[in-house]
Motif scaffolding. Structure first.
Motif, mmCIF file in Angstrom:
data_model
loop_
_atom_site.group_PDB
_atom_site.id
_atom_site.type_symbol
_atom_site.label_atom_id
_atom_site.label_comp_id
_atom_site.label_asym_id
_atom_site.label_seq_id
_atom_site.Cartn_x
_atom_site.Cartn_y
_atom_site.Cartn_z
ATOM 1 N N PHE A 29 0.834 -1.202 0.000
ATOM 2 C CA PHE A 29 0.000 0.000 0.000
ATOM 3 C C PHE A 29 0.868 1.251 0.000
ATOM 4 O O PHE A 29 0.696 2.147 -0.830
ATOM 5 C CB PHE A 29 -0.922 -0.009 1.224
ATOM 6 N N PHE A 30 1.820 1.309 0.928
ATOM 7 C CA PHE A 30 2.662 2.499 1.017
ATOM 8 C C PHE A 30 3.580 2.636 -0.194
ATOM 9 O O PHE A 30 3.870 3.754 -0.628
ATOM 10 C CB PHE A 30 3.468 2.496 2.317
ATOM 11 N N ALA A 31 4.033 1.523 -0.760
ATOM 12 C CA ALA A 31 4.870 1.588 -1.957
ATOM 13 C C ALA A 31 4.077 2.149 -3.142
ATOM 14 O O ALA A 31 4.584 3.008 -3.886
ATOM 15 C CB ALA A 31 5.414 0.202 -2.288
ATOM 16 N N ARG A 36 2.975 6.548 -6.803
ATOM 17 C CA ARG A 36 2.005 7.377 -7.527
ATOM 18 C C ARG A 36 2.135 8.851 -7.153
ATOM 19 O O ARG A 36 1.922 9.718 -7.995
ATOM 20 C CB ARG A 36 0.587 6.879 -7.282
ATOM 21 N N LEU A 37 2.478 9.156 -5.902
ATOM 22 C CA LEU A 37 2.711 10.545 -5.530
ATOM 23 C C LEU A 37 3.962 11.093 -6.217
ATOM 24 O O LEU A 37 3.998 12.248 -6.632
ATOM 25 C CB LEU A 37 2.822 10.685 -4.010
ATOM 26 N N TYR A 38 4.973 10.245 -6.347
ATOM 27 C CA TYR A 38 6.192 10.645 -7.046
ATOM 28 C C TYR A 38 5.902 10.914 -8.520
ATOM 29 O O TYR A 38 6.413 11.864 -9.104
ATOM 30 C CB TYR A 38 7.261 9.561 -6.880
ATOM 31 N N ASP A 45 -1.718 15.789 -18.876
ATOM 32 C CA ASP A 45 -2.936 16.587 -18.785
ATOM 33 C C ASP A 45 -4.063 15.852 -18.067
ATOM 34 O O ASP A 45 -5.218 16.232 -18.168
ATOM 35 C CB ASP A 45 -3.387 17.030 -20.177
ATOM 36 N N THR A 46 -3.730 14.791 -17.324
ATOM 37 C CA THR A 46 -4.723 14.061 -16.548
ATOM 38 C C THR A 46 -5.133 14.909 -15.337
ATOM 39 O O THR A 46 -4.288 15.527 -14.695
ATOM 40 C CB THR A 46 -4.143 12.729 -16.037
ATOM 41 N N LYS A 47 -6.422 14.936 -15.071
ATOM 42 C CA LYS A 47 -6.898 15.709 -13.917
ATOM 43 C C LYS A 47 -6.359 15.103 -12.629
ATOM 44 O O LYS A 47 -6.115 13.898 -12.537
ATOM 45 C CB LYS A 47 -8.422 15.690 -13.865
ATOM 46 N N MET A 48 -6.198 15.945 -11.641
ATOM 47 C CA MET A 48 -5.691 15.508 -10.332
ATOM 48 C C MET A 48 -6.623 14.483 -9.705
ATOM 49 O O MET A 48 -6.164 13.479 -9.151
ATOM 50 C CB MET A 48 -5.544 16.714 -9.400
ATOM 51 N N SER A 49 -7.932 14.703 -9.801
ATOM 52 C CA SER A 49 -8.881 13.784 -9.174
ATOM 53 C C SER A 49 -8.805 12.398 -9.803
ATOM 54 O O SER A 49 -8.875 11.386 -9.099
ATOM 55 C CB SER A 49 -10.303 14.331 -9.267
ATOM 56 N N ARG A 56 -5.746 5.379 -5.531
ATOM 57 C CA ARG A 56 -6.518 4.724 -4.478
ATOM 58 C C ARG A 56 -6.942 3.325 -4.894
ATOM 59 O O ARG A 56 -6.840 2.371 -4.121
ATOM 60 C CB ARG A 56 -7.753 5.549 -4.123
ATOM 61 N N VAL A 57 -7.402 3.179 -6.136
ATOM 62 C CA VAL A 57 -7.849 1.867 -6.619
ATOM 63 C C VAL A 57 -6.682 0.883 -6.661
ATOM 64 O O VAL A 57 -6.827 -0.284 -6.272
ATOM 65 C CB VAL A 57 -8.532 2.011 -7.995
ATOM 66 N N ALA A 58 -5.512 1.329 -7.111
ATOM 67 C CA ALA A 58 -4.349 0.443 -7.160
ATOM 68 C C ALA A 58 -3.927 0.010 -5.759
ATOM 69 O O ALA A 58 -3.651 -1.174 -5.512
ATOM 70 C CB ALA A 58 -3.191 1.138 -7.872
ATOM 71 N N ALA A 59 -3.894 0.953 -4.827
ATOM 72 C CA ALA A 59 -3.492 0.628 -3.460
ATOM 73 C C ALA A 59 -4.508 -0.295 -2.799
ATOM 74 O O ALA A 59 -4.141 -1.276 -2.136
ATOM 75 C CB ALA A 59 -3.316 1.908 -2.642
ATOM 76 N N GLN A 60 -5.794 0.003 -2.981
ATOM 77 C CA GLN A 60 -6.830 -0.859 -2.405
ATOM 78 C C GLN A 60 -6.785 -2.252 -3.018
ATOM 79 O O GLN A 60 -6.963 -3.244 -2.317
ATOM 80 C CB GLN A 60 -8.215 -0.263 -2.646
#
Length: 93
Positions: A29-31, A36-38, A45-49, A56-60
Motif C-alpha cells: 500500500f505504502f509503496a 504514484r505521488l512521485y 494533462d490528466t486531472k488531479m482527481s 486509491r484503486v491500485a493501493a486498495q
C-alpha cells in the motif's frame, strides 16, 4: 503473559508471524501510494482527481489481494497441513 506486559514491538512481531500477509499488504500500500505521488509530477494533462482515484484503486487492490492471499494461506494451513500432521501423529502411535 497479559497484553499490558507485552511490549509493542514484540506484539507486532507476534501478529506478523501469525498473519504474514498483513505487513506485506501495508508495505505494498505504502509503496504504491509513494510511487504514484512521485509520478504525480509527470501526469500530463490528466486531472488531479482522476490520478488520485487511480492511485486509491491500485493501493486498495493490492491490499485486498494481500488479504485474499492471507485467507487462502490460513485455510491451507488449517484444512490441509494440520489434518496431515494429525494423521501422521496418529499413525506413529
Amino acid at each position: 503473559m497479559s497484553s499490558y506486559e507485552e511490549e509493542n514491538d514484540s506484539k507486532f512481531m507476534r501478529k506478523a508471524k501469525e498473519n504474514p500477509f498483513v505487513p506485506v499488504g501495508l508495505a505494498g500500500f505504502f509503496a504504491i501510494v509513494g510511487y504514484r505521488l512521485y509520478k504525480m509530477k509527470s501526469r500530463g494533462d490528466t486531472k488531479m482527481s482522476v490520478h488520485l482515484i487511480h492511485m486509491r484503486v491500485a493501493a486498495q487492490g493490492f491490499v485486498v489481494g494481500a488479504m485474499t492471499a492471507g485467507v487462502l494461506y490460513s485455510m491451507y494451513k488449517d484444512y490441509i497441513v494440520k489434518p496431515r500432521e494429525e494423521a501422521k501423529a496418529l499413525a506413529k502411535k
